[in-house]
Design an enzyme around this catalytic site. Structure first.
Site, mmCIF file in Angstrom:
data_model
loop_
_atom_site.group_PDB
_atom_site.id
_atom_site.type_symbol
_atom_site.label_atom_id
_atom_site.label_comp_id
_atom_site.label_asym_id
_atom_site.label_seq_id
_atom_site.Cartn_x
_atom_site.Cartn_y
_atom_site.Cartn_z
ATOM 1 N N VAL A 264 -15.684 -18.801 -66.485
ATOM 2 C CA VAL A 264 -16.273 -17.949 -65.453
ATOM 3 C C VAL A 264 -15.990 -18.516 -64.067
ATOM 4 O O VAL A 264 -15.740 -19.717 -63.913
ATOM 5 C CB VAL A 264 -17.800 -17.803 -65.637
ATOM 6 C CG1 VAL A 264 -18.120 -17.251 -67.016
ATOM 7 C CG2 VAL A 264 -18.505 -19.132 -65.416
ATOM 8 N N GLU B 295 -19.655 -29.996 -74.237
ATOM 9 C CA GLU B 295 -20.199 -28.710 -74.660
ATOM 10 C C GLU B 295 -19.715 -28.341 -76.058
ATOM 11 O O GLU B 295 -20.462 -27.781 -76.862
ATOM 12 C CB GLU B 295 -19.828 -27.622 -73.654
ATOM 13 C CG GLU B 295 -20.553 -27.722 -72.334
ATOM 14 C CD GLU B 295 -22.064 -27.646 -72.498
ATOM 15 O OE1 GLU B 295 -22.535 -26.797 -73.276
ATOM 16 O OE2 GLU B 295 -22.767 -28.458 -71.870
ATOM 17 N N GLU C 43 -15.594 -32.682 -61.688
ATOM 18 C CA GLU C 43 -16.536 -33.707 -62.155
ATOM 19 C C GLU C 43 -15.864 -34.676 -63.129
ATOM 20 O O GLU C 43 -16.421 -35.009 -64.168
ATOM 21 C CB GLU C 43 -17.750 -33.055 -62.844
ATOM 22 C CG GLU C 43 -18.656 -32.270 -61.910
ATOM 23 C CD GLU C 43 -19.890 -31.730 -62.608
ATOM 24 O OE1 GLU C 43 -20.122 -32.105 -63.775
ATOM 25 O OE2 GLU C 43 -20.617 -30.944 -61.990
ATOM 26 N N HIS D 202 -13.156 -28.533 -65.031
ATOM 27 C CA HIS D 202 -14.506 -29.042 -64.856
ATOM 28 C C HIS D 202 -14.559 -30.565 -64.883
ATOM 29 O O HIS D 202 -15.097 -31.212 -63.980
ATOM 30 C CB HIS D 202 -15.441 -28.477 -65.941
ATOM 31 C CG HIS D 202 -16.888 -28.740 -65.665
ATOM 32 N ND1 HIS D 202 -17.488 -29.957 -65.926
ATOM 33 C CD2 HIS D 202 -17.846 -27.947 -65.145
ATOM 34 C CE1 HIS D 202 -18.757 -29.903 -65.568
ATOM 35 N NE2 HIS D 202 -19.011 -28.693 -65.092
ATOM 36 N N ILE E 205 -11.899 -27.114 -73.444
ATOM 37 C CA ILE E 205 -11.428 -28.285 -74.181
ATOM 38 C C ILE E 205 -12.566 -28.766 -75.088
ATOM 39 O O ILE E 205 -13.719 -28.370 -74.891
ATOM 40 C CB ILE E 205 -10.987 -29.430 -73.246
ATOM 41 C CG1 ILE E 205 -12.188 -29.974 -72.450
ATOM 42 C CG2 ILE E 205 -9.862 -28.975 -72.321
ATOM 43 C CD1 ILE E 205 -11.897 -31.258 -71.702
ATOM 44 N N HIS F 32 -19.116 -23.600 -59.377
ATOM 45 C CA HIS F 32 -18.021 -24.516 -59.058
ATOM 46 C C HIS F 32 -16.887 -23.799 -58.324
ATOM 47 O O HIS F 32 -16.327 -24.340 -57.361
ATOM 48 C CB HIS F 32 -17.477 -25.164 -60.330
ATOM 49 C CG HIS F 32 -18.386 -26.190 -60.916
ATOM 50 N ND1 HIS F 32 -18.958 -27.204 -60.172
ATOM 51 C CD2 HIS F 32 -18.823 -26.374 -62.192
ATOM 52 C CE1 HIS F 32 -19.701 -27.961 -60.953
ATOM 53 N NE2 HIS F 32 -19.642 -27.482 -62.181
#
Length: 331
Positions: free
Chosen positions: A272, A151, A244, A213, A147, A276
């Site tokens: 990947v 990053e 998170e 994530h 999304i 997590h």
């Protein structure tokens, strides 16, 4: 496939409305023709989708093109080969005569991979500095983000910092960017369909929990959109949660109880299957998601594969790369 040509025309119309030279940017709308000038802030606000900039001061340089694929990276070698490396290879296969560079945005991962494996991955900035030194004049930046979160903001930050150093530079979107608005493609629905190719067969007492994530950015709202699209598309007892961010596993637990779920399949919605997926999601520690669910009486299976292993998803990343490349080649 996005109609990037149409969007490029729209952006040029924006430039005409501004009454001044503007960088070519993919836009989903045109500014009011009454706007005769544009401040830097207004110009920046109009830059959405695939970004593109041409430096008029370098227009006479010969074209020498390259692609930089930007990923957060991972220290898990096996999953890196099946996901990031496989995706980059698919992009390279589309452009056999073009230099394709893999860059990691996580400086910590870069250091750890170098220390443990002896492999040096450049940051996006280092990759662009090297390409500049080698005489490359046009670069397409490609994102392997899911999304447009923090990053992805790093990626666009690199674009804006380096765009004037090259004759032309473009920056593609994340896997999910457009949501079907303003006659754009529905990246979210498209991604769900691709991800669903790995869903196990479900009975009435089965659920699939997709672990994302999460991000402190406002783009965390994408997860609500994903859930709404899942429901709209008829995927029953398929829930998105984040490790998170929001929604969390605790947010989903009441839904499992309400729907009479007895068996859960966990799977990551990340490029990947790294720390997590292996530890937070499916680890043996008592605070792992698998352990928490088992402690509440659920039977739990874990699908520990990054979405980069899914060819249908990988094909979408290749499409995103093609959007950036087509914008680079556009005249």
């Amino acid at each position: 496939m996005k109609n990037w040509q149409k969007m490029l025309v729209a952006s040029l119309a924006c430039s005409a409305a501004f009454g001044m030279a503007q960088p070519n940017v993919e836009a989903a709308y045109q500014l009011n023709p009454e706007v005769k000038t544009a401040t830097p802030a207004l110009t920046a606000a109009s830059q959405i989708g695939v970004l593109s900039y041409e430096n008029p001061e370098l227009k006479n340089l010969a074209d020498k093109d390259a692609i930089v694929v930007m990923s957060f990276g991972t220290t898990f070698k096996d999953t890196r080969e099946k996901t990031i490396d496989a995706t980059v290879a698919a992009i390279q296969a589309k452009h056999p005569g073009v230099k394709v560079v893999t860059a990691f945005t996580s400086h910590i991962i870069i250091d750890r991979v170098k220390a443990n494996e002896g492999i040096t991955y450049p940051t996006p900035e280092q990759a662009l500095d090297q390409l500049k030194a080698e005489g490359y004049t046009r670069v397409a930046l490609v994102s392997l983000d899911v999304i447009p979160g923090m990053e992805y903001s790093y990626n666009t930050g690199v674009f804006h910092h380096y765009k004037k150093k090259f004759k032309k530079m473009t920056c593609g979107t994340s896997l999910m960017y457009w949501q079907g608005q303003e006659e754009q493609a529905d990246d979210v629905a498209e991604t769900i369909k691709a991800l669903a190719t790995q869903f196990p067969k479900q009975g009435k007492e089965d659920a699939i929990l997709i672990m994302a994530h999460g991000t402190p950015q406002i783009s965390n709202a994408y997860y609500s959109v994903i859930q709404a699209k899942l429901d709209e598309m008829g995927y029953k007892n398929v829930f998105v949660y984040t490790v998170e961010g929001w929604p969390s596993l605790e947010t989903v637990l009441p839904k499992l109880k309400k729907n009479g779920i007895k068996h859960v399949t966990l799977m990551p919605m990340m490029m990947v299957a790294g720390d997590h997926a292996n530890n937070d999601m499916a680890g043996d520690e008592e605070d792992s998601h698998k352990s928490i669910l088992e402690s509440k009486g659920y039977k739990v299976d874990a699908y520990i594969h990054g979405i980069g292993e899914n060819k249908a998803v990988r094909d979408l990343y290749v499409q995103r790369a093609e959007d950036a490349w087509n914008a680079l080649e556009a005249k």
